[in-house]
Design an enzyme around this catalytic site. Structure first.
Site, PDB file in Angstrom:
ATOM      1  N   ARG A   1      -3.706  16.031   5.768  1.00 36.30           N
ATOM      2  CA  ARG A   1      -4.253  14.730   6.155  1.00 36.30           C
ATOM      3  C   ARG A   1      -3.427  14.124   7.298  1.00 36.30           C
ATOM      4  O   ARG A   1      -2.198  14.186   7.294  1.00 36.30           O
ATOM      5  CB  ARG A   1      -4.252  13.783   4.950  1.00 36.30           C
ATOM      6  CG  ARG A   1      -4.768  12.400   5.250  1.00 36.30           C
ATOM      7  CD  ARG A   1      -4.971  11.597   3.968  1.00 36.30           C
ATOM      8  NE  ARG A   1      -5.434  10.272   4.280  1.00 36.30           N
ATOM      9  CZ  ARG A   1      -4.634   9.210   4.452  1.00 36.30           C
ATOM     10  NH1 ARG A   1      -3.333   9.322   4.326  1.00 36.30           N
ATOM     11  NH2 ARG A   1      -5.158   8.030   4.744  1.00 36.30           N
TER      12      ARG A   1
ATOM     13  N   HIS B   1       0.829  -1.210   0.000  1.00 34.38           N
ATOM     14  CA  HIS B   1       0.000   0.000   0.000  1.00 34.38           C
ATOM     15  C   HIS B   1       0.859   1.254   0.000  1.00 34.38           C
ATOM     16  O   HIS B   1       2.066   1.198   0.233  1.00 34.38           O
ATOM     17  CB  HIS B   1      -0.965  -0.026   1.191  1.00 34.38           C
ATOM     18  CG  HIS B   1      -0.296  -0.196   2.520  1.00 34.38           C
ATOM     19  ND1 HIS B   1       0.176  -1.406   2.989  1.00 34.38           N
ATOM     20  CD2 HIS B   1       0.006   0.700   3.487  1.00 34.38           C
ATOM     21  CE1 HIS B   1       0.724  -1.240   4.179  1.00 34.38           C
ATOM     22  NE2 HIS B   1       0.643   0.034   4.501  1.00 34.38           N
TER      23      HIS B   1
HETATM   24  O1  LIG Z   1      -1.772   7.130   6.028  1.00 31.08           O
HETATM   25  C1  LIG Z   1      -2.190   6.087   5.551  1.00 31.08           C
HETATM   26  O2  LIG Z   1      -3.312   5.992   5.067  1.00 31.08           O
HETATM   27  C2  LIG Z   1      -1.308   4.858   5.524  1.00 31.08           C
HETATM   28  C3  LIG Z   1      -0.331   4.763   6.666  1.00 31.08           C
HETATM   29  C4  LIG Z   1       0.553   3.560   6.575  1.00 31.08           C
HETATM   30  O3  LIG Z   1       0.562   2.824   5.618  1.00 31.08           O
HETATM   31  C5  LIG Z   1       1.465   3.242   7.696  1.00 31.08           C
HETATM   32  O4  LIG Z   1       1.543   4.011   8.678  1.00 31.08           O
HETATM   33  O5  LIG Z   1       2.140   2.191   7.608  1.00 31.08           O
HETATM   34 FE   LIG Z   2       1.648   0.941   6.073  1.00 31.46          FE
END
Ligand SMILES: O=C(O)CCC(=O)C(=O)O
Ligand SMILES: [Fe+2]
Ligand SMILES: C=C1C[C@]23C[C@H]1CC[C@H]2[C@@]12CCC[C@@](C)(C(=O)O1)[C@H]2[C@@H]3C(=O)O
Length: 364
Positions: free
Chosen positions: A313, A303
């Protein structure tokens, strides 16, 4: 304090990989933060889906999980009597899902988000007082994976393992208690939720009561981390990256995406899919240790996070893991092992050296 801290002490980082840009003082995107090279953007091994068996490349068919005909991230009501099965299926197909009716009060999320915003809106020189040390795991700074990319991310984070009091005290010498209380309470609630989810996962794997008890005993010792993520407004969001593509290292991640979307997951065949928030829900994703424990049945989903032009954000990620000295290997009932067993410490050490290649390096 969590013993995961000690693991990271062994892989120190250089200061320029820790210090975020002073986002409040820039009006345009400096070259250091312009991501134009595609190679930078796509870690090779993660995109090579050889990590995941063919059988997992299908869409969720169950109408209880996907209410419409377009594939979308499953939304699971935790009070549904079949919730454990749905969780198991979602871990196999997507590696990510939303949960509703998780029983946590809305006020908890409002509090953690407002404290996170209070922190990130401090002037840069103030935040720098709580900077992560080169061998440290906690405090203010860029994402730990920063050294693997030639460009910097449009992101600043604050990592907590256990108590946040030492860092909070330097940020707000006369007014640090509220921050600590909120973070303590949030971690406590997340720990309980992680436990509940883990139990559902074990149930969905068909473990006997005895096996479940054993695994739960291991998990009750969980080692965890809380990561506050900040993505400041960006003058050119199309040429920048919030968080570069990655998989999370530990067992499970519980993510609270505050008031705006920004998370995307890589889906076979579909490319990057936006993870829209569902009202009142939390987003859960499978991490590498769960991928190994499930013998690759559950996939550690790749991701990334994108940034916005005008919106600041914030997201809150809770990583549920295991003590550094615990051994993780595939459950024997899930067929011949496809990964070798190793300690959490060894795996995190490999991750620190090889990032996205770590999982394929322990394949049998
Ligand atoms: O901020 C997000 O939506 C993803 C955060 C993320 O992937 C993480 O902290 O590992
Ligand atoms: Fe993550
Ligand atoms: C317990 C954890 C999990 C960490 C490292 C440490 C604290 C911060 C976490 C993150 C958060 C941002 C993405 C990631 C990839 C990163 O760079 O830092 C995560 C990493 C991991 O899942 O490996």
């Amino acid at each position: 304090m969590s013993n995961l801290c000690e693991v990271y002490r062994k892989t120190p980082l250089k200061p320029h990989h820790i210090i975020p840009l002073d986002f409040q003082s820039v009006e345009s995107v400096p070259d250091s933060h312009v991501w134009s090279d595609c190679d930078d953007y796509n870690p090779t091994e993660i995109l090579n889906s050889h990590l995941w068996p063919e059988s997992h490349k299908f869409r969720i068919q169950d109408e209880h999980i996907v209410p419409n005909e377009h594939p979308s991230i499953p939304i699971i009501d935790l009070t549904d009597s079949n919730a454990a099965d749905y969780v198991g299926q979602a871990c196999q197909t997507w590696g990510i899902f939303h949960v509703t009716n998780h029983g946590l009060p809305l006020g908890l999320f409002e509090d953690v988000e407002s404290e996170a915003r209070r922190l990130f809106s401090l002037p840069s020189q103030q935040k720098m007082k709580a900077l992560r040390s080169p061998g440290g795991a906690t405090g203010y700074g860029s994402a730990r994976m920063a050294p693997f990319f030639s460009k910097s991310m449009w992101h600043e984070g604050f990592t907590i393992m256990g108590s946040s009091v030492d860092h909070a005290r330097v940020l707000w010498p006369n007014d640090y208690k509220r921050f600590c209380e909120v973070m303590d309470e949030y971690q406590k609630q997340m720990k309980a939720l992680a436990h509940k989810l883990f139990l559902m996962i074990l149930k969905s794997m068909g473990l006997s009561e005895e096996e479940q008890n054993w695994a739960l005993m291991v998990q009750s010792n969980e080692s965890n981390a809380l990561q506050l993520n900040s993505y400041p407004p960006c003058p050119d969001p199309t040429r920048t990256v919030g968080l570069a593509p990655h998989t999370d290292s530990l067992l499970l991640t519980i993510l609270h995406q505050s008031d705006s979307d920004g998370l995307e997951v890589l889906q076979d065949g579909a490319g990057w899919v936006r993870v829209h928030r569902a009202p009142g829900s939390l987003t859960i994703n499978v991490g590498d240790l769960m991928h190994v424990f499930s013998n690759g049945k559950f996939k550690s989903v790749c991701h990334r996070a994108v940034v916005k032009r005008t919106h600041h954000r914030v997201s809150i990620a809770y990583f549920s893991g295991l003590p550094a000295d615990s051994v993780v290997g595939p459950l024997s009932k899930l067929g011949p092992p496809r990964y070798r067993a190793l300690t959490v410490e060894e795996y995190l050490g490999m991750k620190a050296q090889h990032l996205d290649r770590a999982l394929s390096l322990i394949r049998i």
